[in-house]
Design a protein around this motif. Sequence first.
Motif, PDB file in Angstrom:
ATOM      1  N   ARG A  83       0.832  -1.214   0.000  1.00  0.00           N
ATOM      2  CA  ARG A  83       0.000   0.000   0.000  1.00  0.00           C
ATOM      3  C   ARG A  83       0.868   1.266   0.000  1.00  0.00           C
ATOM      4  O   ARG A  83       0.475   2.296   0.543  1.00  0.00           O
ATOM      5  CB  ARG A  83      -0.921  -0.018   1.216  1.00  0.00           C
ATOM      6  CG  ARG A  83      -1.806  -1.237   1.299  1.00  0.00           C
ATOM      7  CD  ARG A  83      -2.867  -1.094   2.367  1.00  0.00           C
ATOM      8  NE  ARG A  83      -3.858  -0.085   1.997  1.00  0.00           N
ATOM      9  CZ  ARG A  83      -4.895   0.236   2.785  1.00  0.00           C
ATOM     10  NH1 ARG A  83      -5.050  -0.366   3.970  1.00  0.00           N
ATOM     11  NH2 ARG A  83      -5.749   1.165   2.411  1.00  0.00           N
ATOM     12  N   GLU A  86      -0.743   4.264  -1.564  1.00  0.00           N
ATOM     13  CA  GLU A  86      -1.876   4.818  -0.836  1.00  0.00           C
ATOM     14  C   GLU A  86      -1.436   5.637   0.382  1.00  0.00           C
ATOM     15  O   GLU A  86      -2.174   6.534   0.809  1.00  0.00           O
ATOM     16  CB  GLU A  86      -2.813   3.697  -0.376  1.00  0.00           C
ATOM     17  CG  GLU A  86      -3.414   2.876  -1.509  1.00  0.00           C
ATOM     18  CD  GLU A  86      -4.336   1.790  -0.989  1.00  0.00           C
ATOM     19  OE1 GLU A  86      -5.067   2.076  -0.008  1.00  0.00           O
ATOM     20  OE2 GLU A  86      -4.313   0.676  -1.534  1.00  0.00           O
ATOM     21  N   PHE A  87      -0.270   5.321   0.948  1.00  0.00           N
ATOM     22  CA  PHE A  87       0.206   6.013   2.154  1.00  0.00           C
ATOM     23  C   PHE A  87       1.625   6.536   1.940  1.00  0.00           C
ATOM     24  O   PHE A  87       2.561   6.138   2.641  1.00  0.00           O
ATOM     25  CB  PHE A  87       0.164   5.066   3.364  1.00  0.00           C
ATOM     26  CG  PHE A  87      -1.220   4.605   3.716  1.00  0.00           C
ATOM     27  CD1 PHE A  87      -2.035   5.389   4.513  1.00  0.00           C
ATOM     28  CD2 PHE A  87      -1.709   3.394   3.251  1.00  0.00           C
ATOM     29  CE1 PHE A  87      -3.317   4.977   4.852  1.00  0.00           C
ATOM     30  CE2 PHE A  87      -2.979   2.967   3.574  1.00  0.00           C
ATOM     31  CZ  PHE A  87      -3.797   3.764   4.371  1.00  0.00           C
ATOM     32  N   ARG A  89       2.820   9.558   2.564  1.00  0.00           N
ATOM     33  CA  ARG A  89       3.274  10.426   3.647  1.00  0.00           C
ATOM     34  C   ARG A  89       3.719   9.610   4.855  1.00  0.00           C
ATOM     35  O   ARG A  89       4.708   9.970   5.514  1.00  0.00           O
ATOM     36  CB  ARG A  89       2.164  11.390   4.045  1.00  0.00           C
ATOM     37  CG  ARG A  89       1.766  12.365   2.938  1.00  0.00           C
ATOM     38  CD  ARG A  89       0.771  13.378   3.433  1.00  0.00           C
ATOM     39  NE  ARG A  89       0.367  14.297   2.367  1.00  0.00           N
ATOM     40  CZ  ARG A  89      -0.457  15.324   2.537  1.00  0.00           C
ATOM     41  NH1 ARG A  89      -0.968  15.562   3.745  1.00  0.00           N
ATOM     42  NH2 ARG A  89      -0.791  16.088   1.521  1.00  0.00           N
ATOM     43  N   CYS A  90       3.017   8.553   5.146  1.00  0.00           N
ATOM     44  CA  CYS A  90       3.408   7.712   6.287  1.00  0.00           C
ATOM     45  C   CYS A  90       4.760   7.050   6.012  1.00  0.00           C
ATOM     46  O   CYS A  90       5.622   6.980   6.902  1.00  0.00           O
ATOM     47  CB  CYS A  90       2.340   6.663   6.559  1.00  0.00           C
ATOM     48  SG  CYS A  90       0.769   7.328   7.165  1.00  0.00           S
ATOM     49  N   ALA A 108      -1.272   0.614   7.592  1.00  0.00           N
ATOM     50  CA  ALA A 108      -1.390  -0.048   6.294  1.00  0.00           C
ATOM     51  C   ALA A 108      -2.255  -1.301   6.344  1.00  0.00           C
ATOM     52  O   ALA A 108      -2.811  -1.721   5.323  1.00  0.00           O
ATOM     53  CB  ALA A 108      -0.002  -0.401   5.768  1.00  0.00           C
ATOM     54  N   GLU A 113      -8.894   4.005   2.463  1.00  0.00           N
ATOM     55  CA  GLU A 113      -8.254   4.814   1.436  1.00  0.00           C
ATOM     56  C   GLU A 113      -8.486   6.305   1.712  1.00  0.00           C
ATOM     57  O   GLU A 113      -9.505   6.706   2.267  1.00  0.00           O
ATOM     58  CB  GLU A 113      -8.810   4.448   0.055  1.00  0.00           C
ATOM     59  CG  GLU A 113      -8.531   3.010  -0.355  1.00  0.00           C
ATOM     60  CD  GLU A 113      -9.081   2.700  -1.732  1.00  0.00           C
ATOM     61  OE1 GLU A 113      -9.630   3.639  -2.355  1.00  0.00           O
ATOM     62  OE2 GLU A 113      -8.958   1.546  -2.166  1.00  0.00           O
ATOM     63  N   ASP A 116      -4.272   8.949   4.375  1.00  0.00           N
ATOM     64  CA  ASP A 116      -2.823   9.050   4.544  1.00  0.00           C
ATOM     65  C   ASP A 116      -2.434  10.292   5.347  1.00  0.00           C
ATOM     66  O   ASP A 116      -1.659  10.215   6.312  1.00  0.00           O
ATOM     67  CB  ASP A 116      -2.152   9.066   3.171  1.00  0.00           C
ATOM     68  CG  ASP A 116      -0.638   9.167   3.270  1.00  0.00           C
ATOM     69  OD1 ASP A 116      -0.073   8.587   4.215  1.00  0.00           O
ATOM     70  OD2 ASP A 116      -0.027   9.816   2.406  1.00  0.00           O
ATOM     71  N   ALA A 120      -0.748  10.194   9.046  1.00  0.00           N
ATOM     72  CA  ALA A 120       0.627  10.688   9.123  1.00  0.00           C
ATOM     73  C   ALA A 120       0.775  11.718  10.237  1.00  0.00           C
ATOM     74  O   ALA A 120       1.800  11.767  10.938  1.00  0.00           O
ATOM     75  CB  ALA A 120       1.033  11.292   7.787  1.00  0.00           C
TER      76      ALA A 120
END
Length: 321
Positions: A83, A86-87, A89-90, A108, A113, A116, A120
């Motif tokens: 993922r 999809e993430f 920034r994390c 995750a 969805e 993020d 974060a």
Amino acid sequence: MSLTASPPAAVSPAGRLEVLFEEWAELSGQRNAIDGRMVEIVAEIERDGLCGVTGARSVPALVAWKTGCSLANAHTIATIAGRLEEFPRCVQGMREGRLSLDQVGVIAARAGEGSDAHYAELAAVATVSQLRTAVKLEPRPEPEASPEPERSITTTTTEQGSCYRITLGHHDAATFDAALASHRDALIAEWKHDGAGASGQRPPVPGTIEAFMRLVEAGWDAEAIRRPHGQHTTVVVHVDVEQRAAALHLGPLLTDNERRYLTCDATGEVWFERDGEVIGAGRATRLINRRLRRALEHRDRMCAVPGCGATRGLHAHHIRH
């Protein structure tokens, strides 16, 4: 006068702890950055389909093999890698050393969805347990109602018999189950009543198959009443008056048992022939009248053939006179 340097003041426990915390934070940040880079590597391997080249059974198995970590940690890394888009920034927080593998792994694993940016910011001040609770409290979209399956009946015929597969929706299936249970209860009640005064071998307890056949026969009887002739079947028999042989209309010759069976519970229409030419045709009539059938049922209560437990709709060729 001699001057001597005074010994340095002893470091206080609080100061020493602060130094250790600084080193700890630096090492943790480095480890988080390393984990972030490992996630990006795994994502690239998975995206390009390079896992199969290594012979590993799965991406987590490959991660566990190459890093020597546990399979649980390998699954966490593979989940984040799956993922990554999809993430972002994390994962960037991991690369910068601010977020740990466990924190981003919780996000995750179950986060929805488009969350993020939210996670974060939250992960920077939340523990793994708090993140797990936040993800559990996240509102889930209502699942779309699955459409009712299309009703269908398929038949597969083999040398041993036929297999019927019935597909019904929930409402139709409930109606079918209720009807089947009703006929099963009726059969069991008749079985108890007939077995109370019967002598000899008692027939087996009726089951689902017997209930299903009774349900079919009940519908068949109801439909037969609506028809002009009012019977299940009309058997057209061609009888050769010289050879004493019988055959179905446009069909094969019949054995004695088949002839008795077909003409037992049917409306019969007999055509007499000689030398292949029709010399007469009888009127359509019921070969075994209902009065005789009721008398046989009252006398014998059940079929006289050993092992046959039929108690209704007895065939005349089953009765021993």
